[in-house]
Design an enzyme around this catalytic site. Structure first.
Site, PDB file in Angstrom:
ATOM      1  N   CYS A 108     -21.875 -15.568 -40.573  1.00 38.47           N
ATOM      2  CA  CYS A 108     -22.892 -14.600 -40.109  1.00 38.47           C
ATOM      3  C   CYS A 108     -24.315 -15.037 -40.422  1.00 38.47           C
ATOM      4  O   CYS A 108     -25.274 -14.344 -40.072  1.00 38.47           O
ATOM      5  CB  CYS A 108     -22.621 -13.227 -40.751  1.00 38.47           C
ATOM      6  SG  CYS A 108     -23.151 -13.151 -42.481  1.00 38.47           S
ATOM      7  N   HIS A 114     -12.904 -17.373 -64.326  1.00 35.00           N
ATOM      8  CA  HIS A 114     -14.345 -17.255 -64.040  1.00 35.00           C
ATOM      9  C   HIS A 114     -14.692 -17.731 -62.642  1.00 35.00           C
ATOM     10  O   HIS A 114     -15.849 -18.031 -62.360  1.00 35.00           O
ATOM     11  CB  HIS A 114     -15.164 -18.027 -65.083  1.00 35.00           C
ATOM     12  CG  HIS A 114     -15.057 -17.424 -66.456  1.00 35.00           C
ATOM     13  ND1 HIS A 114     -15.508 -18.071 -67.576  1.00 35.00           N
ATOM     14  CD2 HIS A 114     -14.538 -16.254 -66.889  1.00 35.00           C
ATOM     15  CE1 HIS A 114     -15.284 -17.305 -68.645  1.00 35.00           C
ATOM     16  NE2 HIS A 114     -14.681 -16.206 -68.245  1.00 35.00           N
ATOM     17  N   CYS A 123     -24.272 -18.170 -44.873  1.00 36.01           N
ATOM     18  CA  CYS A 123     -22.874 -17.961 -44.499  1.00 36.01           C
ATOM     19  C   CYS A 123     -22.535 -18.694 -43.202  1.00 36.01           C
ATOM     20  O   CYS A 123     -23.295 -18.600 -42.215  1.00 36.01           O
ATOM     21  CB  CYS A 123     -22.621 -16.453 -44.331  1.00 36.01           C
ATOM     22  SG  CYS A 123     -20.967 -16.067 -43.746  1.00 36.01           S
ATOM     23  N   GLN A 163     -11.127 -21.046 -67.995  1.00 32.95           N
ATOM     24  CA  GLN A 163     -12.462 -20.451 -67.862  1.00 32.95           C
ATOM     25  C   GLN A 163     -13.338 -21.382 -67.018  1.00 32.95           C
ATOM     26  O   GLN A 163     -14.450 -21.032 -66.643  1.00 32.95           O
ATOM     27  CB  GLN A 163     -13.111 -20.258 -69.228  1.00 32.95           C
ATOM     28  CG  GLN A 163     -12.319 -19.364 -70.169  1.00 32.95           C
ATOM     29  CD  GLN A 163     -12.862 -19.424 -71.569  1.00 32.95           C
ATOM     30  OE1 GLN A 163     -13.775 -18.677 -71.930  1.00 32.95           O
ATOM     31  NE2 GLN A 163     -12.330 -20.328 -72.372  1.00 32.95           N
ATOM     32  N   ASN A 164     -12.832 -22.571 -66.761  1.00 29.27           N
ATOM     33  CA  ASN A 164     -13.622 -23.581 -66.056  1.00 29.27           C
ATOM     34  C   ASN A 164     -13.666 -23.284 -64.560  1.00 29.27           C
ATOM     35  O   ASN A 164     -12.704 -22.787 -63.993  1.00 29.27           O
ATOM     36  CB  ASN A 164     -13.035 -24.983 -66.280  1.00 29.27           C
ATOM     37  CG  ASN A 164     -13.007 -25.357 -67.750  1.00 29.27           C
ATOM     38  OD1 ASN A 164     -13.730 -24.772 -68.554  1.00 29.27           O
ATOM     39  ND2 ASN A 164     -12.150 -26.287 -68.115  1.00 29.27           N
ATOM     40  N   VAL A 165     -14.787 -23.601 -63.968  1.00 35.33           N
ATOM     41  CA  VAL A 165     -14.969 -23.360 -62.527  1.00 35.33           C
ATOM     42  C   VAL A 165     -14.993 -24.684 -61.763  1.00 35.33           C
ATOM     43  O   VAL A 165     -15.201 -24.702 -60.559  1.00 35.33           O
ATOM     44  CB  VAL A 165     -16.284 -22.575 -62.268  1.00 35.33           C
ATOM     45  CG1 VAL A 165     -16.255 -21.218 -62.951  1.00 35.33           C
ATOM     46  CG2 VAL A 165     -17.506 -23.365 -62.733  1.00 35.33           C
ATOM     47  N   THR A 183     -12.115 -24.591 -75.941  1.00 39.41           N
ATOM     48  CA  THR A 183     -13.009 -23.456 -75.719  1.00 39.41           C
ATOM     49  C   THR A 183     -13.613 -23.017 -77.046  1.00 39.41           C
ATOM     50  O   THR A 183     -12.956 -23.055 -78.089  1.00 39.41           O
ATOM     51  CB  THR A 183     -12.288 -22.276 -75.037  1.00 39.41           C
ATOM     52  OG1 THR A 183     -13.228 -21.202 -74.837  1.00 39.41           O
ATOM     53  CG2 THR A 183     -11.121 -21.754 -75.865  1.00 39.41           C
ATOM     54  N   SER A 184     -14.879 -22.590 -76.989  1.00 38.60           N
ATOM     55  CA  SER A 184     -15.568 -22.177 -78.220  1.00 38.60           C
ATOM     56  C   SER A 184     -15.144 -20.773 -78.626  1.00 38.60           C
ATOM     57  O   SER A 184     -15.493 -20.288 -79.694  1.00 38.60           O
ATOM     58  CB  SER A 184     -17.084 -22.200 -77.986  1.00 38.60           C
ATOM     59  OG  SER A 184     -17.398 -21.359 -76.883  1.00 38.60           O
TER      60      SER A 184
HETATM   61  N1  APR Z   1     -11.785 -31.941 -76.113  1.00 37.20           N
HETATM   62  C1  APR Z   1     -11.556 -30.663 -76.499  1.00 37.20           C
HETATM   63  N2  APR Z   1     -12.542 -29.784 -76.816  1.00 37.20           N
HETATM   64  C2  APR Z   1     -13.804 -30.255 -76.743  1.00 37.20           C
HETATM   65  C3  APR Z   1     -14.127 -31.580 -76.355  1.00 37.20           C
HETATM   66  C4  APR Z   1     -13.045 -32.434 -76.037  1.00 37.20           C
HETATM   67  N3  APR Z   1     -13.248 -33.713 -75.666  1.00 37.20           N
HETATM   68  N4  APR Z   1     -15.483 -31.715 -76.389  1.00 37.20           N
HETATM   69  C5  APR Z   1     -15.983 -30.509 -76.769  1.00 37.20           C
HETATM   70  N5  APR Z   1     -14.977 -29.647 -76.996  1.00 37.20           N
HETATM   71  C6  APR Z   1     -15.050 -28.238 -77.407  1.00 37.20           C
HETATM   72  C7  APR Z   1     -16.273 -27.852 -78.196  1.00 37.20           C
HETATM   73  O1  APR Z   1     -16.025 -28.043 -79.592  1.00 37.20           O
HETATM   74  C8  APR Z   1     -16.390 -26.359 -77.856  1.00 37.20           C
HETATM   75  O2  APR Z   1     -15.649 -25.569 -78.796  1.00 37.20           O
HETATM   76  O3  APR Z   1     -15.111 -27.485 -76.217  1.00 37.20           O
HETATM   77  C9  APR Z   1     -15.724 -26.237 -76.493  1.00 37.20           C
HETATM   78  C10 APR Z   1     -16.699 -25.950 -75.367  1.00 37.20           C
HETATM   79  O4  APR Z   1     -17.258 -24.688 -75.629  1.00 37.20           O
HETATM   80  P1  APR Z   1     -18.287 -24.071 -74.566  1.00 37.20           P
HETATM   81  O5  APR Z   1     -19.276 -25.108 -74.179  1.00 37.20           O
HETATM   82  O6  APR Z   1     -18.752 -22.767 -75.138  1.00 37.20           O
HETATM   83  O7  APR Z   1     -17.387 -23.799 -73.263  1.00 37.20           O
HETATM   84  P2  APR Z   1     -16.385 -22.607 -73.009  1.00 37.20           P
HETATM   85  O8  APR Z   1     -15.718 -22.174 -74.281  1.00 37.20           O
HETATM   86  O9  APR Z   1     -15.516 -23.017 -71.891  1.00 37.20           O
HETATM   87  O10 APR Z   1     -17.380 -21.438 -72.497  1.00 37.20           O
HETATM   88  C11 APR Z   1     -16.762 -20.256 -72.041  1.00 37.20           C
HETATM   89  O11 APR Z   1     -18.914 -19.468 -71.285  1.00 37.20           O
HETATM   90  O12 APR Z   1     -20.874 -20.152 -70.339  1.00 37.20           O
HETATM   91  C12 APR Z   1     -19.720 -19.430 -70.096  1.00 37.20           C
HETATM   92  O13 APR Z   1     -18.559 -19.058 -68.098  1.00 37.20           O
HETATM   93  C13 APR Z   1     -18.924 -20.065 -68.991  1.00 37.20           C
HETATM   94  O14 APR Z   1     -16.550 -20.492 -68.851  1.00 37.20           O
HETATM   95  C14 APR Z   1     -17.689 -20.608 -69.697  1.00 37.20           C
HETATM   96  C15 APR Z   1     -17.571 -19.699 -70.905  1.00 37.20           C
END
Ligand code: APR
Length: 229
Positions: free
Chosen positions: A137, A105, A134, A87-89, A175-176
């Site tokens: 253009c 994403h 751009c 999901q990371n950019v 990821t959350s």
């Molecule tokens: N190692 C592993 N996980 C970690 C660490 C670490 N060192 N530090 C934090 N985390 C966890 C947190 O506990 C959290 O669950 O990473 C997660 C980050 O969650 P978010 O900040 O919500 O990021 P993400 O899940 O990637 O968000 C998804 O939301 O804002 C949009 O497009 C954006 O791609 C993003 C999407």
């Protein structure tokens, strides 16, 4: 065995890139609606570009960490039976050497022209006059990332669903699990008989379907995962 890995901002935290929803999360200082939406860009493209150039300047200084590098090793070990969906950019998986990679994403270093539709990589981190224009253009360009309310790149999403249905092991890292459709992938995998492993220092909605929970940061957690495989 087909191994599908999903990563979120947490895997880049150890490279010094703030997550979105954590204590120092990126969204803390801004509301997503203010910046990461088509409406925000229409209303004030210069402000949105200011935020993305700041994010790019943070990312440009970041290096892939051990977690990114360990996933490259797993890709080499599993070959065609491995896919990494992020999901990371920030482009750190590519920088680490990941090839079998899907950027769900988009990518902060990509831009798209709203006038001539050109898509290309652009590595600007500072600019006097915003919004960026751009190179072909002179039209208005936008970051090549998916904003709230926008649909994800079709091919990327199709591949993600296909692998979620077919994989035997699904590993969610950093990821959350609150942003859809990515957040649905572990549940699809589980419903189709996959084992689910979560690597995250905190509990998330994915924890409820995880067969194994590694409550550690990504780099140490992926070491533990590698020992288990
Ligand atoms: N190692 C592993 N996980 C970690 C660490 C670490 N060192 N530090 C934090 N985390 C966890 C947190 O506990 C959290 O669950 O990473 C997660 C980050 O969650 P978010 O900040 O919500 O990021 P993400 O899940 O990637 O968000 C998804 O939301 O804002 C949009 O497009 C954006 O791609 C993003 C999407």
């Amino acid at each position: 065995m087909k191994l599908l890995v999903l990563t979120g901002a947490g895997i880049s935290a150890e490279s010094g890139i703030p997550t979105f929803r954590g204590a120092q999360g990126l969204w803390k200082s801004f509301k997503p609606e203010e910046l990461a939406t088509p409406e925000a860009f229409r209303k004030n493209p210069a402000l949105v570009w200011e935020w993305y150039l700041w994010r790019r300047s943070v990312i440009a200084k970041a290096q892939p960490n051990e977690g990114h590098l360990k996933l490259v090793e797993l890709e080499k070990r599993f070959g065609d039976n491995f896919l990494l969906i992020t999901q990371n950019v920030d482009g750190l998986h590519q920088k680490a050497g990941s090839k079998r990679l899907v950027e769900l994403h988009g990518n902060i270093w990509k831009v798209r022209c709203l006038h001539c539709r050109a898509e290309y990589y652009d590595y600007t981190t500072e600019a006097k006059d915003l919004p960026l224009r751009c190179m072909y253009c002179g039209g208005l360009i936008r970051p090549g990332v998916v904003w709230f309310g926008e649909s994800l790149p079709e091919k990327a999403l199709e591949l993600a669903y296909k692998w979620a249905y077919e994989c035997e092991l699904f590993v969610s890292i950093g990821t959350s699990g609150v942003v859809y459709p990515a957040a649905e992938l572990p549940f699809i995998a589980k419903r189709h008989g996959a084992k689910v492993i979560e690597i995250n220092p905190e509990e998330t909605p994915i924890s409820s379907v995880a067969d194994v929970i590694i409550r550690e940061p990504a780099s140490s957690g992926i070491n533990r995962l590698t020992e288990m495989l």
